[in-house]
Design a protein around this motif. Sequence first.
Motif, PDB file in Angstrom:
ATOM      1  N   ALA A 172      47.254  19.585  64.239  1.00 25.65           N
ATOM      2  CA  ALA A 172      46.470  20.202  65.309  1.00 25.65           C
ATOM      3  C   ALA A 172      45.679  21.388  64.764  1.00 25.65           C
ATOM      4  N   PRO A 173      44.471  21.641  65.308  1.00 26.60           N
ATOM      5  CA  PRO A 173      43.646  22.744  64.785  1.00 26.60           C
ATOM      6  C   PRO A 173      44.367  24.085  64.767  1.00 26.60           C
ATOM      7  N   TRP A 174      45.143  24.388  65.802  1.00 31.67           N
ATOM      8  CA  TRP A 174      45.830  25.680  65.847  1.00 31.67           C
ATOM      9  C   TRP A 174      46.844  25.813  64.712  1.00 31.67           C
ATOM     10  N   LEU A 175      47.479  24.666  64.345  1.00 32.18           N
ATOM     11  CA  LEU A 175      48.442  24.712  63.259  1.00 32.18           C
ATOM     12  C   LEU A 175      47.733  24.840  61.915  1.00 32.18           C
ATOM     13  N   ARG A 176      46.611  24.131  61.762  1.00 24.28           N
ATOM     14  CA  ARG A 176      45.865  24.210  60.505  1.00 24.28           C
ATOM     15  C   ARG A 176      45.352  25.619  60.268  1.00 24.28           C
ATOM     16  N   TRP A 177      44.722  26.209  61.288  1.00 21.28           N
ATOM     17  CA  TRP A 177      44.156  27.544  61.111  1.00 21.28           C
ATOM     18  C   TRP A 177      45.241  28.591  60.932  1.00 21.28           C
ATOM     19  N   GLY A 178      46.337  28.457  61.681  1.00 22.41           N
ATOM     20  CA  GLY A 178      47.440  29.401  61.512  1.00 22.41           C
ATOM     21  C   GLY A 178      48.012  29.347  60.114  1.00 22.41           C
ATOM     22  N   ALA A 179      48.167  28.126  59.589  1.00 19.56           N
ATOM     23  CA  ALA A 179      48.700  27.972  58.234  1.00 19.56           C
ATOM     24  C   ALA A 179      47.754  28.570  57.209  1.00 19.56           C
TER      25      ALA A 179
END
Length: 281
Positions: free
Chosen positions: A14-21
């Motif tokens: 998910a985009p939120w997980l990618r950007w957070g990582a």
Amino acid sequence: MTDDTSLQARAEAAPWLRWGARVGIVAEGAIYVLIGGLALAGAFDPSQRPKGSAGAMSQLAHMPMGRVLLGLLALGLCAYVFWQLVLAVIDPECREHRWEWKRIALRFHHLWSAALHCVLVGMAAWQILEAGRAQDDGHTQRQLAATALRLPGGRWLLAGIGVGIVGFALAQWVAACRPQQQTRMELAHTPLRRPILTLLALGYFARGALFGLIGAFLLHAAWQHDPSEVTGISGALQSLRRQPYGPWLLGIVAIGLIGFGLAEMARARYRDMRVGEKGDD
């Protein structure tokens, strides 16, 4: 295979997980660059003492716009903590075999990483609020060691922790020999593949030397029953400088730490963020 199951197995997180990582990995890399940069300055200038995490953050806080930069770093570290917790609790990158012992061990590793980086977030927040002079980076470790030595079997507890840290250091040296296998970066189509892997190998070597020293001091403290022998990152780097050819040794380790930080920043760009696959990291 082109069926829906195969496509789902290769789906992006998910985009939120990618950007957070990615934000979190950059923040972690910045910590290593900061510690390594200060250590490199100490290799050239004897009046500059190498810093650990707390000292490096204190130094950053007193720079122009330091609190703003430290605040951004703290937010990035929060993102890293959140990402590590997701990997530990949900394990989205491995939908199959997630209850194998290797996956369970890896999930505990992510949980431990989240806890350690929570401490870094607390250090950053303290410096933002107080911007006071940081304590010696080994002060807390010595206090904890003194408490442990007062416990029944405390010497063995301290020795066990020291053995664990030395074991981690040895694992870093093994990783330095095969850096490609220690990361989920997709580097096949980038001309930066060799420089990134070289920086990563140097970084693993430097981390192995640094944590090996910390573990050795801890074992010596357990043997001597003397908590004053315990030290942190700053003390380990300082001990390198006191050796024959110390400035050179300190400079090499400092360059390795900087290299590891830069490689981590590259990992933020190239890390494979697909879910549903069995990965190593």
